[in-house]
Design an enzyme around this catalytic site. Structure first.
Site, PDB file in Angstrom:
ATOM      1  N   LYS A   1     -11.956 -19.670 -45.893  1.00 27.99           N
ATOM      2  CA  LYS A   1     -12.207 -21.068 -45.624  1.00 27.99           C
ATOM      3  C   LYS A   1     -13.776 -21.392 -46.031  1.00 27.99           C
ATOM      4  O   LYS A   1     -14.567 -22.064 -45.335  1.00 27.99           O
ATOM      5  CB  LYS A   1     -12.277 -21.360 -44.222  1.00 27.99           C
TER       6      LYS A   1
ATOM      7  N   GLY B   1      -8.941 -28.883 -48.718  1.00 31.55           N
ATOM      8  CA  GLY B   1      -9.776 -29.919 -48.418  1.00 31.55           C
ATOM      9  C   GLY B   1      -9.042 -30.951 -47.256  1.00 31.55           C
ATOM     10  O   GLY B   1      -9.047 -32.275 -47.524  1.00 31.55           O
TER      11      GLY B   1
ATOM     12  N   TYR C   1      -9.888 -33.570 -40.979  1.00 31.47           N
ATOM     13  CA  TYR C   1      -9.676 -33.407 -39.602  1.00 31.47           C
ATOM     14  C   TYR C   1     -10.977 -34.086 -39.024  1.00 31.47           C
ATOM     15  O   TYR C   1     -11.921 -34.376 -39.351  1.00 31.47           O
ATOM     16  CB  TYR C   1      -9.497 -31.970 -39.224  1.00 31.47           C
TER      17      TYR C   1
END
Ligand code: NAG
Ligand code: NAG
Ligand code: NAG
Ligand code: NAG
Ligand code: NAG
Ligand code: NAG
Ligand code: NAG
Ligand code: NAG
Ligand code: ZN
Length: 884
Positions: A618, A838, A841
């Site tokens: 990540k 991508g 949130y």
């Protein structure tokens, strides 16, 4: 016996003052590693091709070792058990103070400790003390000083601290004392101790004090009769009951007699125990270094004694003598019926010294009855005596495993198997040896499979893992259920058939037996598998001479209990003793010539990556992976179906599949010089063993990692797990996960760890930097990769020295909808990463932001220090973080 070479005497030309009051020390002679084996020329070549012409010797040499003491006398001295309750207060490692880690004495100490597999910490005597007690590893059990000067010249504060530590925890010291280099000084008192040193003494008739509690492996009673032709011994004089001599010798005439010399038969003390009744510290002093073999025994027993048995060596020695190449050998050098008779007789004699002793014969059936008539009679005699011996399969025509595929290997093994059946050869122990070690390590998978299928092999042995030298670092490992044990060489080569042509002369072999290399393999290895060849049981039967001699010598001088158990039992014992060896460590076969020679010609080290993108997860590794793939000179791994495209070799169970499996993931490069193979596995970065394993296999590889704000990384990772349908992530909020207490369910704590721990960048990076120099590690600022990938790709190419240089302006374009850069397709369209990448949130909850800021603060500060130290640019996010 000459311990040191003449040239070393020349170093004494330096004129210096008293060794105890000298400030610096100028003696930093970098000498060769002490125990460096003299076997460095073992012939690899096939023995058919280079045997010497036949010349039989009528009288094989007789073992000439006799003990001074008889068995009854010897039985009076039983090995001491050093265990006491004090051992509970200390750890299983030692601290070594050296003046220079490159000095001869220091190297002797460390190689002895390595050989004995004793964990140690090396410390420079002039520096500050290390932490003496260590939370994880316990306290040091013994403190060793390369030289007395290192101890007495310690600054007062450190000396007091150290002495107090030794007094409080009953930790003993071993101190080596060296002669003054200046001949003028004859005697000197040790400051603070009622002990006088007498320098530059030559000694002879070295013997041990039988009445001390130190002897465990060492058996007193014998004497080293040779003049010890050196006058650099220190002997001890004292007048206090705390001292107890460990060894005595007579004064000998110095090697270079001068007119002042007056003959003197006095007895002197060469090694000394301080029992600690004076100042509460037990010490052992050596009046010379470990070049003298008896000192190595005293050293090992001394460590056991001073550590209260915490660092005690077992007394059992499991011995297996493999006789490879039964039947194989050039006509004229093979065994006759007389030789077979001698083998059986020798075995009977050895059975008195080594319980259950059997020669272990390796046979290649195709060669049976391929000699002269005398030799064919020898072959028949072996079979007549087959039940006296142990047997193992060695390949039908002595084929080297790595040259064949599985079907061919099985065919060969089946023939040998049938040969054994036809001739009722009792092959029992699920043990086999590969001709020339071929296929065992580096691993040739078909060999392991064929062994399994035909013979159900569970144990083998090799001297090639991790590599031949230094011999004391050979190790075992387990692969595909086969226990691979380390093998020792005994100084007999496939082609050395006669004692009078022994390389270096008979004395070389005898020295090896009498305290030298071969003796030491018995001393230091609880489990000994020796490799010998049939040729040395024929002719003048050098192998029988060697083993009977060394075993007698071991019996004279040690309490070692020599035993034989089956190879399978040996394997089980080995890995019980050294469980840390179970996991193999793969290395690049192309780094060592010897490994190359026993590695399939079909395989190529060109199929190993030149660089790795290691993560963490990540941080943008997938984007980087895609960008790299655009480059025509960069070739990525093939996708793995099981692990979301990543190979994930170095961090988990895939590692056990071996390097053949790993290399299958890479194309054969069109041009190995200009093409750059790479793979990306984002959880390499924080894998505990990964840097070590990567370094072993790919020492020259370049490493790329990407760092973003670890708080953002943690949150992004959580969202990723949630989106992938992870139940725990679905059932708990981010805040609940990262703040999960230790009382939370295990799965929640696991998720917490996997979310938080990779972001402790400094810890992981430090580990990488332990194995790789910083010029091999490239750190990408993840924020820049996102905002300006073209510039980053420019730097990456420069770091890799890759040609041709690509201008990524032509290949990457900002996509306003996605909010990041995407690839430009051939049709001039944006090609962005899939839905998973991508993601959008909600922003992180403020409370979590604060929690994480707190959590990572200290680590981020440390990271910035580490990066500065290694001259890395500080990433923008870190700069900002620290200035807040
Ligand atoms: C040994 O020490 C004792 C007591 O300090 C002293 O009386 C004696 O003379 C010493 N002996 C020698 C040989 O130095
Ligand atoms: C030393 O020992 C040798 C052999 O035991 C003996 O011949 C000689 O006389 C002794 N010398 C002295 C000075 O005691
Ligand atoms: C090497 O490749 C050749 C040709 O494909 C094949 O015949 C041979 O069996 C291979 N050798 C091994 C050891 O796999
Ligand atoms: C491989 O690449 C190198 C470096 O670019 C070049 O010098 C060499 O000629 C190439 N070899 C082949 C076979 O193309
Ligand atoms: C998650 O919550 C659901 C609904 O409450 C429950 O059925 C499920 O067992 C939970 N899963 C885990 C792994 O706790
Ligand atoms: C989480 O990490 C800590 C610190 O490394 C470790 O002590 C603990 O065992 C880990 N817990 C789980 C469940 O993995
Ligand atoms: C490709 O697309 C960009 C933006 O959509 C445009 O500016 C550019 O002219 C195009 N290039 C070609 C060669 O069509
Ligand atoms: C953040 O999360 C915590 C714990 O779930 C909660 O108590 C708090 O109200 C949240 N704060 C905001 C600003 O949403
Ligand atoms: Zn062989």
């Amino acid at each position: 016996m000459m311990f040191k070479r003449f040239w070393e005497r020349l170093k004494t030309n330096y004129l210096r003052g008293s060794p105890l009051h000298r400030v610096g020390r100028t003696k930093t002679l970098v000498s060769a590693v002490v125990c460096l084996s003299f076997l460095s020329f073992i012939a690899f070549s096939y023995h058919f091709l280079n045997s010497s012409p036949v010349h039989r010797i009528a009288n094989p040499p007789e073992p000439a070792i006799t003990c001074r003491m008889n068995n009854l006398q010897k039985s009076m001295f039983t090995p001491k058990d050093h265990t006491s309750k004090e051992r509970l207060h200390i750890g299983a490692r030692v601290l070594v103070f050296v003046e220079s880690q490159y000095s001869k004495a220091a190297k002797q100490i460390t190689s002895s400790l390595q050989y004995a597999r004793i964990d140690y910490k090396l410390e420079n005597a002039g520096h500050n003390l290390p932490t003496l007690t260590h939370a994880d590893k316990g306290r040091f059990a013994v403190i060793i000083f390369e030289s007395l000067e290192a101890y007495v010249n310690m600054d007062n504060w450190n000396r007091q601290l150290l002495d107090k530590y030794c007094q409080d925890y009953k930790v003993g010291m071993i101190i080596f004392v060296h002669s003054a280099d200046e001949y003028g000084i004859e005697k000197e008192k040790v400051p603070g101790l009622p002990l006088i040193l007498r320098y530059n003494v030559a000694v002879k008739d070295y013997r041990l004090n039988a009445f001390t509690d130190i002897w465990r492996i060492t058996k007193p009673g014998e004497t080293v009769l040779d003049n010890i032709e050196e006058d650099d011994w220190v002997v001890f004089e004292y007048n206090h009951s705390t001292y107890e001599p460990l060894s005595y010798a007579k004064l000998a005439p110095p090697p270079y007699l001068n007119s002042r010399y007056i003959p003197d038969n006095s007895t002197v003390v060469c090694a000394l125990l301080d029992r600690g009744t004076l100042d509460g510290i037990q010490r052992i002093f050596f009046g010379n270094d470990l070049s003298f073999w008896v000192h190595q025994m005293i050293f090992i027993d001394g460590i056991s004694y001073l550590s209260h048995g915490k660092l005690s060596f077992p007394l059992e020695r499991y011995i297996l003598v493999d006789v490879d190449d039964i039947f194989v050998g050039i006509t004229g050098t093979r065994m006759t019926a007389d030789d077979v008779e001698a083998l059986a007789k020798s075995q009977e004699r050895l059975q008195k010294e080594v319980s259950n002793f059997h020669f272990n014969l390796g046979f290649s059936g195709w060669f049976y009855q391929h000699g002269t008539s005398l030799e064919n009679a020898g072959d028949q005699k072996i079979l007549e005596y087959r039940n006296k011996f142990w047997w193992f399969g060695h390949m039908w025509r002595h084929e080297q495993g790595h040259k064949f595929d599985q079907a061919k290997l099985e065919t060969s093994m089946i023939k040998n198997y049938q040969f054994a059946k036809e001739h009722n050869i009792p092959v029992m122990h699920q043990y086999a040896v590969a001709p020339h070690h071929s296929g065992v390590y580096p691993v040739h998978e078909p060999l392991y499979q064929a062994w399994k299928n035909v013979w159900d092999i569970r144990v083998t042995s090799t001297e090639e893992y991790p590599r031949l030298y230094p011999s004391w670092k050979r190790r075992g490992f387990i692969h595909k259920g086969v226990m691979v044990l380390p093998r020792q060489t005994c100084g007999l080569f496939t082609k050395t058939l006669y004692i009078d042509t022994y390389p270096g002369g008979r004395k070389k072999l005898d020295d090896s037996i009498q305290g030298g290399e071969l003796f030491k393999t018995f001393l230091y290895n609880p489990i000994n598998i020796y490799m010998t060849h049939m040729g040395n049981y024929a002719n003048d039967r050098l192998a029988l001479y060697t083993f009977e001699s060394v075993i007698k010598f071991v019996k004279c001088w040690t309490n070692l209990q020599l035993k034989q158990v089956t190879p399978l039992e040996m394997g089980i014992k080995y890995f019980e003793m050294y469980p840390e060896d179970k996991e193999p460590v793969w290395q690049d076969p192309c780094v060592y010539k010897r490994h190359m020679q026993i590695w399939s010609a079909n395989k190529s080290c060109d199929r190993l990556p030149k660089f790795l993108v290691v993560g963490p997860q990540k941080t943008g590794t997938t984007a980087l992976y895609k960008f790299l793939q655009i480059h025509p000179a960069i070739l990525a791994n093939y996708n793995s179906p099981d692990t979301f495209e990543e190979v994930q070799f170095f961090n988990g169970n895939n590692y056990h599949k071996g390097i053949d499996w790993y290399m299958e993931f890479f194309p054969v490069p069109g041009n190995a010089t200009s093409d750059f193979l790479f793979e990306k596995s984002a959880n390499y970065f924080d894998g505990e063993l990964v840097p070590y394993r990567v370094h072993s296999l790919l020492p020259k590889a370049k490493i790329i990692c990407i760092l973003i704000d670890p708080a953002k990384r943690a949150y992004s990772w959580y969202q990723h797990m949630k989106a992938r349908g992870d139940q725990i992530a679905g059932n708990y909020t981010f805040h609940e996960i990262i703040t999960a207490p230790d009382s939370a369910p295990r799965k929640v704590r696991e998720l917490r760890n996997r979310s938080l721990i990779p972001g402790i960048y400094v810890q992981h990076l430090q580990k990488w930097l332990e194995f790789f120099p910083s010029r091999q590690i490239f750190i990408i600022d993840g924020g820049r990769l996102k905002s300006n990938p073209v510039a980053v790709m420019h730097n990456v190419q420069r770091f890799l020295h890759i040609e041709p240089h690509y201008d990524y302006n032509d290949y990457l374009r900002f996509d306003p909808k996605k909010g990041f850069f995407c690839q430009v397709s051939s049709a001039n369209k944006s090609e962005c990463l899939g839905r998973g990448k991508g993601r959008h949130y909600p922003p992180m909850n403020e409370t979590s932001v604060e929690f994480l800021e707190q959590f990572y603060r200290k680590n981020n500060v440390a990271l910035s220090k580490l990066l500065s130290k290694h001259k890395y640019r500080i990433p923008d996010w870190l700069e900002k973080e620290l200035s807040d």
